[in-house]
Design a protein around this motif. Structure first.
Motif, mmCIF file in Angstrom:
data_model
loop_
_atom_site.group_PDB
_atom_site.id
_atom_site.type_symbol
_atom_site.label_atom_id
_atom_site.label_comp_id
_atom_site.label_asym_id
_atom_site.label_seq_id
_atom_site.Cartn_x
_atom_site.Cartn_y
_atom_site.Cartn_z
ATOM 1 N N ARG A 154 -27.591 -40.398 -3.717
ATOM 2 C CA ARG A 154 -27.516 -39.224 -2.841
ATOM 3 C C ARG A 154 -28.102 -37.996 -3.532
ATOM 4 O O ARG A 154 -28.806 -37.191 -2.914
ATOM 5 N N PHE A 155 -27.814 -37.868 -4.826
ATOM 6 C CA PHE A 155 -28.295 -36.706 -5.573
ATOM 7 C C PHE A 155 -29.814 -36.664 -5.618
ATOM 8 O O PHE A 155 -30.435 -35.617 -5.385
ATOM 9 N N VAL A 156 -30.429 -37.802 -5.950
ATOM 10 C CA VAL A 156 -31.877 -37.797 -6.129
ATOM 11 C C VAL A 156 -32.619 -37.603 -4.814
ATOM 12 O O VAL A 156 -33.769 -37.174 -4.800
ATOM 13 N N ALA A 157 -31.957 -37.905 -3.692
ATOM 14 C CA ALA A 157 -32.601 -37.729 -2.391
ATOM 15 C C ALA A 157 -32.756 -36.263 -2.025
ATOM 16 O O ALA A 157 -33.522 -35.923 -1.119
ATOM 17 N N ARG A 158 -32.087 -35.369 -2.757
ATOM 18 C CA ARG A 158 -32.100 -33.954 -2.383
ATOM 19 C C ARG A 158 -33.171 -33.137 -3.084
ATOM 20 O O ARG A 158 -33.360 -31.966 -2.762
ATOM 21 N N GLY A 159 -33.842 -33.713 -4.086
ATOM 22 C CA GLY A 159 -34.794 -32.903 -4.843
ATOM 23 C C GLY A 159 -36.071 -33.651 -5.145
ATOM 24 O O GLY A 159 -36.467 -34.544 -4.422
ATOM 25 N N GLY A 160 -36.718 -33.261 -6.234
ATOM 26 C CA GLY A 160 -37.961 -33.895 -6.637
ATOM 27 C C GLY A 160 -37.930 -34.221 -8.113
ATOM 28 O O GLY A 160 -37.350 -33.494 -8.914
ATOM 29 N N TRP A 161 -38.532 -35.336 -8.480
ATOM 30 C CA TRP A 161 -38.555 -35.739 -9.888
ATOM 31 C C TRP A 161 -39.397 -34.779 -10.728
ATOM 32 O O TRP A 161 -40.407 -34.269 -10.258
ATOM 33 N N PRO A 162 -39.032 -34.585 -11.991
ATOM 34 C CA PRO A 162 -39.886 -33.782 -12.876
ATOM 35 C C PRO A 162 -41.148 -34.561 -13.227
ATOM 36 O O PRO A 162 -41.111 -35.793 -13.306
ATOM 37 N N PRO A 163 -42.283 -33.890 -13.425
ATOM 38 C CA PRO A 163 -43.487 -34.587 -13.893
ATOM 39 C C PRO A 163 -43.222 -35.268 -15.228
ATOM 40 O O PRO A 163 -42.302 -34.894 -15.960
ATOM 41 N N ARG A 224 -34.908 -53.774 -7.183
ATOM 42 C CA ARG A 224 -33.488 -53.804 -6.850
ATOM 43 C C ARG A 224 -33.353 -53.928 -5.349
ATOM 44 O O ARG A 224 -34.204 -53.484 -4.593
ATOM 45 N N THR A 225 -32.266 -54.546 -4.878
ATOM 46 C CA THR A 225 -32.018 -54.615 -3.444
ATOM 47 C C THR A 225 -31.876 -53.200 -2.913
ATOM 48 O O THR A 225 -30.977 -52.460 -3.302
ATOM 49 N N GLY A 226 -32.782 -52.825 -2.004
ATOM 50 C CA GLY A 226 -32.812 -51.451 -1.544
ATOM 51 C C GLY A 226 -33.525 -50.584 -2.553
ATOM 52 O O GLY A 226 -33.253 -50.675 -3.734
ATOM 53 N N THR A 227 -34.456 -49.770 -2.114
ATOM 54 C CA THR A 227 -35.197 -48.916 -3.036
ATOM 55 C C THR A 227 -34.678 -47.501 -2.954
ATOM 56 O O THR A 227 -34.031 -47.103 -1.996
ATOM 57 N N HIS A 228 -34.983 -46.738 -3.989
ATOM 58 C CA HIS A 228 -34.556 -45.353 -4.027
ATOM 59 C C HIS A 228 -35.612 -44.464 -3.397
ATOM 60 O O HIS A 228 -36.791 -44.830 -3.309
ATOM 61 N N PRO A 229 -35.231 -43.282 -2.956
ATOM 62 C CA PRO A 229 -36.179 -42.407 -2.281
ATOM 63 C C PRO A 229 -37.345 -42.035 -3.185
ATOM 64 O O PRO A 229 -37.204 -41.950 -4.393
ATOM 65 N N ALA A 230 -38.489 -41.800 -2.591
ATOM 66 C CA ALA A 230 -39.653 -41.381 -3.356
ATOM 67 C C ALA A 230 -39.438 -39.996 -3.950
ATOM 68 O O ALA A 230 -39.907 -39.684 -5.021
ATOM 69 N N GLY A 231 -38.713 -39.141 -3.258
ATOM 70 C CA GLY A 231 -38.342 -37.847 -3.804
ATOM 71 C C GLY A 231 -36.969 -37.969 -4.440
ATOM 72 O O GLY A 231 -36.103 -38.640 -3.920
ATOM 73 N N ALA A 232 -36.793 -37.320 -5.593
ATOM 74 C CA ALA A 232 -35.500 -37.465 -6.258
ATOM 75 C C ALA A 232 -35.239 -36.274 -7.156
ATOM 76 O O ALA A 232 -36.143 -35.546 -7.507
ATOM 77 N N GLY A 233 -33.996 -36.119 -7.529
ATOM 78 C CA GLY A 233 -33.597 -34.935 -8.268
ATOM 79 C C GLY A 233 -33.778 -35.037 -9.740
ATOM 80 O O GLY A 233 -33.785 -36.105 -10.316
#
Length: 236
Positions: A154-163, A224-233
């Motif tokens: 849930r956390f990573v879906a709210r932001g964007g990964w650092p370069p 993994r079963t189910g992938t994580h969002p492309a955008g993440a925190g």
């Protein structure tokens, strides 16, 4: 693999916490390394990758006085392990987070779960594999802390990964510090042994990547079963 014979080098200072002005005052792990490498006395010697050196310093300082002598035999293993490949930072951070995640306190598990996903995201970008395809060790660690894993999703879906480069400078050092400190404070039978194992595995990860071509693509791990969002925190 790292040299791990458990033997302490002879005729050298006893390991102790923190920085020291000279060998006469004692030495931490990386100060020992600078001495053995023939460098200027320092706990940040050029002979060792900066993130691996950070792991060694944190492990040295968080290990008990009784257990610290068991680290000395690992010192020769870090000398000469350095390079510019960003895979090294991501892999050392990932290994630190996956080791710590199952045992740290609840709040720390959330941080470590995000750290696993952040490290995996950087590796996915470096290797050109789909975001959300996690390595087996990452899946296993997240599976041992399902509530933290769900929170991290849930956390990573709210932001964007650092370069990748910002991850290397900022997030990776924070990840390894939090991992080591979390293990040292965890309710486990032998935190000293666990910290030593983390350092051994970080040495092995670094050794496996030193000298590789950083532009080379690497195979994708099973997803993994189910992938994580492309955008993440970013790591909190």
């Amino acid at each position: 693999m790292s040299r791990d014979d458990g033997q302490q080098p002879e005729l050298l200072p006893v390991l102790s916490r923190g920085k020291h002005r000279s060998p006469r005052k004692g030495a931490c792990f990386m100060e020992f390394a600078s001495l053995l490498a023939g460098e200027r006395w320092s706990d940040h010697p050029l002979c060792t990758h900066p993130l691996l050196a950070a792991v060694a310093r944190h492990v040295n300082d968080c290990t008990s006085d009784a257990g610290r002598s068991r680290l000395a035999g690992l010192i020769p293993s870090v000398i000469g392990l350095t390079g510019d490949d960003p895979h090294i930072d991501a892999r050392v951070a990932l290994r630190s987070a996956t080791i710590a995640l199952p045992v740290v306190a609840a709040d720390g598990q959330r941080v470590m779960a995000v750290s696993v996903l952040a490290s995996e995201y950087v590796l996915a970008e470096l290797d050109g594999r789909p975001v959300g395809a996690l390595e087996a060790q990452s899946r296993a660690a997240l599976g041992q802390a399902p509530h933290a894993a769900a929170w991290a999703d849930r956390f990573v879906a709210r932001g964007g990964w650092p370069p990748a480069m910002r991850f290397r400078r900022q997030a990776a050092p924070t990840i390894v510090r939090n991992a080591v400190e979390g293990i040292a404070q965890a309710c486990v039978p032998d935190p000293d042994a666990m910290l030593r194992d983390l350092l051994v595995q970080a040495i092995d990860e670094c050794a496996a990547w030193v000298g590789r071509d950083p532009t080379q693509r690497h195979p994708s791990p099973p997803s993994r079963t189910g992938t994580h969002p492309a955008g993440a925190g970013a790591v909190p």
